[in-house]
Design an enzyme around this catalytic site. Structure first.
Site, mmCIF file in Angstrom:
data_model
loop_
_atom_site.group_PDB
_atom_site.id
_atom_site.type_symbol
_atom_site.label_atom_id
_atom_site.label_comp_id
_atom_site.label_asym_id
_atom_site.label_seq_id
_atom_site.Cartn_x
_atom_site.Cartn_y
_atom_site.Cartn_z
ATOM 1 N N ILE A 58 0.838 -1.210 -0.188
ATOM 2 C CA ILE A 58 0.147 0.086 0.179
ATOM 3 C C ILE A 58 0.796 1.366 0.022
ATOM 4 C CG2 ILE A 58 -1.562 1.566 1.491
ATOM 5 C CD1 ILE A 58 -2.695 -1.355 2.649
ATOM 6 N N ILE A 162 -4.853 2.348 8.802
ATOM 7 C CA ILE A 162 -5.257 1.564 7.747
ATOM 8 C C ILE A 162 -4.703 -0.103 8.131
ATOM 9 C CG2 ILE A 162 -4.509 0.847 5.410
ATOM 10 C CD1 ILE A 162 -4.096 3.663 4.946
ATOM 11 N N ASP A 195 -14.067 -0.048 1.295
ATOM 12 C CA ASP A 195 -15.610 -0.914 1.639
ATOM 13 C C ASP A 195 -16.520 -0.152 0.808
ATOM 14 O OD1 ASP A 195 -14.514 -2.951 3.298
ATOM 15 O OD2 ASP A 195 -14.586 -1.338 4.932
ATOM 16 N N HIS A 222 -14.781 -2.768 9.801
ATOM 17 C CA HIS A 222 -13.870 -3.263 8.606
ATOM 18 C C HIS A 222 -13.445 -4.788 8.802
ATOM 19 C CE1 HIS A 222 -11.586 -3.196 4.902
ATOM 20 N NE2 HIS A 222 -10.514 -3.504 5.540
HETATM 21 N N1 LIG Z 1 -7.868 -0.674 6.106
HETATM 22 C C1 LIG Z 1 -7.947 -1.322 4.938
HETATM 23 O O1 LIG Z 1 -9.056 -1.154 4.183
HETATM 24 C C2 LIG Z 1 -7.036 -2.134 4.398
HETATM 25 C C3 LIG Z 1 -6.827 -2.431 3.142
HETATM 26 C C4 LIG Z 1 -5.689 -3.276 2.668
HETATM 27 C C5 LIG Z 1 -4.801 -3.722 3.601
HETATM 28 N N2 LIG Z 1 -5.008 -3.137 4.803
HETATM 29 C C6 LIG Z 1 -3.944 -3.466 5.999
HETATM 30 O O2 LIG Z 1 -2.710 -2.549 5.764
HETATM 31 C C7 LIG Z 1 -1.669 -3.231 6.182
HETATM 32 C C8 LIG Z 1 -0.561 -3.251 5.108
HETATM 33 O O3 LIG Z 1 -0.771 -3.806 3.918
HETATM 34 P P1 LIG Z 1 0.515 -4.003 2.761
HETATM 35 O O4 LIG Z 1 -0.249 -4.896 1.969
HETATM 36 O O5 LIG Z 1 0.919 -2.670 2.656
HETATM 37 O O6 LIG Z 1 1.575 -4.736 3.567
HETATM 38 P P2 LIG Z 1 3.036 -4.918 3.264
HETATM 39 O O7 LIG Z 1 3.599 -5.993 4.113
HETATM 40 O O8 LIG Z 1 3.170 -4.903 1.737
HETATM 41 O O9 LIG Z 1 3.665 -3.630 3.739
HETATM 42 C C9 LIG Z 1 3.736 -3.303 5.034
HETATM 43 C C10 LIG Z 1 4.818 -2.325 5.305
HETATM 44 O O10 LIG Z 1 4.732 -2.132 6.673
HETATM 45 C C11 LIG Z 1 6.200 -1.992 7.086
HETATM 46 N N3 LIG Z 1 6.369 -2.088 8.524
HETATM 47 C C12 LIG Z 1 6.189 -3.076 9.368
HETATM 48 N N4 LIG Z 1 6.658 -2.901 10.723
HETATM 49 C C13 LIG Z 1 6.755 -1.594 10.643
HETATM 50 C C14 LIG Z 1 6.837 -0.635 11.822
HETATM 51 N N5 LIG Z 1 7.156 -1.082 12.989
HETATM 52 N N6 LIG Z 1 7.210 0.766 11.343
HETATM 53 C C15 LIG Z 1 6.988 0.894 10.126
HETATM 54 N N7 LIG Z 1 6.754 0.242 9.111
HETATM 55 C C16 LIG Z 1 6.700 -1.284 9.276
HETATM 56 C C17 LIG Z 1 6.981 -3.260 6.397
HETATM 57 O O11 LIG Z 1 8.142 -3.107 6.258
HETATM 58 C C18 LIG Z 1 6.117 -3.228 5.070
HETATM 59 O O12 LIG Z 1 6.963 -2.244 4.211
HETATM 60 C C19 LIG Z 1 -1.974 -4.751 6.467
HETATM 61 O O13 LIG Z 1 -1.957 -4.838 7.996
HETATM 62 C C20 LIG Z 1 -3.342 -4.931 5.805
HETATM 63 O O14 LIG Z 1 -4.010 -5.802 6.295
HETATM 64 C C21 LIG Z 1 -5.916 -2.389 5.462
HETATM 65 O O1 LIG Z 2 -8.759 -8.011 3.331
HETATM 66 C C1 LIG Z 2 -7.810 -7.736 3.880
HETATM 67 O O2 LIG Z 2 -6.949 -8.297 4.520
HETATM 68 C C2 LIG Z 2 -7.154 -6.286 3.496
HETATM 69 C C3 LIG Z 2 -8.030 -5.236 3.486
HETATM 70 O O3 LIG Z 2 -8.605 -5.071 4.946
HETATM 71 C C4 LIG Z 2 -9.177 -5.266 2.574
HETATM 72 O O4 LIG Z 2 -10.463 -5.078 2.972
HETATM 73 O O5 LIG Z 2 -8.595 -5.490 1.274
#
Ligand SMILES: NC(=O)c1ccc[n+]([C@@H]2O[C@H](COP(=O)([O-])OP(=O)(O)OC[C@H]3O[C@@H](n4cnc5c(N)ncnc54)[C@H](O)[C@@H]3O)[C@@H](O)[C@H]2O)c1
Ligand SMILES: O=C(O)C[C@H](O)C(=O)O
Length: 358
Positions: A58, A162, A195, A222
């Site tokens: 992200i 997020i 969403d 969520h």
């Molecule tokens: N709210 C939403 O709708 C939504 C949607 C999609 C994903 N997410 C969540 O977002 C998060 C990230 O997803 P992603 O696909 O980017 O994961 P990813 O693994 O590709 O990236 C996560 C990043 O966080 C970094 N990280 C880990 N620990 C850290 C710390 N202490 N300080 C700073 N950075 C740190 C990692 O090095 C990595 O670069 C997940 O928890 C995922 O479930 C939420």
């Molecule tokens: O589904 C997940 O784990 C990531 C995120 O919350 C999403 O809705 O895509």
């Protein structure tokens, strides 16, 4: 000869500033190609935004999109890995925001100091077969540490959270801020925009409309059944058959899982999430600027139900979520869904609170 001498000097200066070790001071110079004599650039009026987890799936796309946002004057990119590369890359975009990178816990405070908006996508994503709650073990600690940094270095910043499970991490952040004495419920916003984006997209498909013309309120939380689309309140006003309601509710509630399964172990939604996060962050910045009628759904401190946090439409203003809207009239299907959502949400919120209070 004189010209060649100058060029050599310039090259030496540039090389000196592109050494592997990475500091914020150095990056500030890197952003002007390491040339002391360069004219100051940037300086466009705007907001200071930090992305924590900027090198992730992200984070990288979100960094790109925030660098394109004309409301951003300074963009801080923080991660525990690969922040220098992402920063160097994004900083070459000829848009207004000045970009600085920060790597590792020692640079967290520099990354956060002076920020108006902090966006947190740091943490691990799901793999097939996992629930968002399965991420709690790792992500709870990450969110706690990062929010302690926010409380110390930019206690007045708006936080867009997020990292999953959002239904718990928002409660964790609130408890961290309460402990630090900096909690302002208006400024802590769980990001549920994806969403809404999914709901608008899937409903538009069913209705044969352009998704940009469709507005579906999505309330609750969520994760799974806590994601409650209010199809009775869709704009433009529309009616659905019972099977359309069943199909749409299911697809919206399981949109995240649909992507996790399609990615088959390579993570969860990143591109659509970066889009949604950028859209929500832009709304927060427009609110901060004082724009009227900036309305988005978000998981916030709320008195709409008996739960401490709940997602509904909120009005974003100079101080954050200045107004939290009521649910509006629900039909029987939605009332049943609301009860299910509240039951699961109550446990997830409590889990977050307990993590800090223990
Ligand atoms: N709210 C939403 O709708 C939504 C949607 C999609 C994903 N997410 C969540 O977002 C998060 C990230 O997803 P992603 O696909 O980017 O994961 P990813 O693994 O590709 O990236 C996560 C990043 O966080 C970094 N990280 C880990 N620990 C850290 C710390 N202490 N300080 C700073 N950075 C740190 C990692 O090095 C990595 O670069 C997940 O928890 C995922 O479930 C939420
Ligand atoms: O589904 C997940 O784990 C990531 C995120 O919350 C999403 O809705 O895509």
């Amino acid at each position: 000869m004189e010209f060649r001498g100058d060029a050599n000097k310039r090259i030496a200066m540039i090389s000196a500033h592109l050494q592997p070790s990475f500091t914020p001071q150095m990056e500030a110079k890197n952003s002007v190609m390491g040339l002391e004599s360069c004219r100051a650039k940037g300086g466009n009026p705007g907001f200071k935004v930090a992305i924590l987890g900027a090198a992730g799936g992200i984070g990288q796309s979100l960094s790109l999109l925030m660098k394109m946002n004309p409301l951003v004057s300074l963009l801080h990119l923080y991660d525990v890995v690969n922040a220098p590369g992402v920063t160097a890359d994004v900083s070459h975009m000829d848009t207004g925001a000045v970009v600085r990178g920060f790597l590792g816990a020692k640079q967290l405070e520099d990354a956060l100091t002076g920020m108006d908006l902090v966006i947190i996508p740091a943490g691990v994503p799901r793999k097939p077969g996992m629930t968002r709650d399965d991420l709690f073990k790792i992500n709870a600690g990450i969110v706690k540490t990062l929010c302690e940094g926010v409380a110390k270095c930019c206690p007045n910043a708006i936080v867009n959270l997020i990292s999953n499970p959002v239904n718990s991490t928002v409660a964790i952040a609130a408890e961290v801020f309460k402990k630090a004495g900096t909690y302002d419920p208006k400024k802590l916003l769980g990001v549920t925009t994806l969403d809404v984006a999914r709901a608008n997209t899937f409903v538009a498909e069913v209705l044969g409309l352009d998704p940009r013309e469709v507005d579906v309120p999505v309330v609750g939380g969520h994760a799974g059944v806590t994601i409650l689309p209010l199809l009775s309140q869709v704009k433009p006003p529309s009616s659905f058959t019972p099977s359309e309601i069943e199909y749409l509710t299911n697809r919206i509630q399981n949109g995240g899982t649909e992507v996790v399964e399609a990615k088959a172990g390579a993570g969860s939604a990143t591109l659509s999430m970066a889009y949604a996060a950028a859209k929500f962050a832009d709304a927060c910045l427009r609110g901060l600027r004082g724009d009227a009628n900036v309305i988005e759904c978000s998981f916030v401190a709320s008195q709409v139900t008996e739960l401490a946090f709940f997602a509904t439409k909120v009005r974003l203003g100079r101080t954050g979520a200045e107004e939290v809207f009521q649910l509006g009239p629900l039909n029987e299907y939605e009332r049943v869904g609301l009860e299910k959502a509240k039951e699961e949400l109550a446990g997830s919120i409590q889990k977050g609170v307990d993590f800090i209070r223990k």
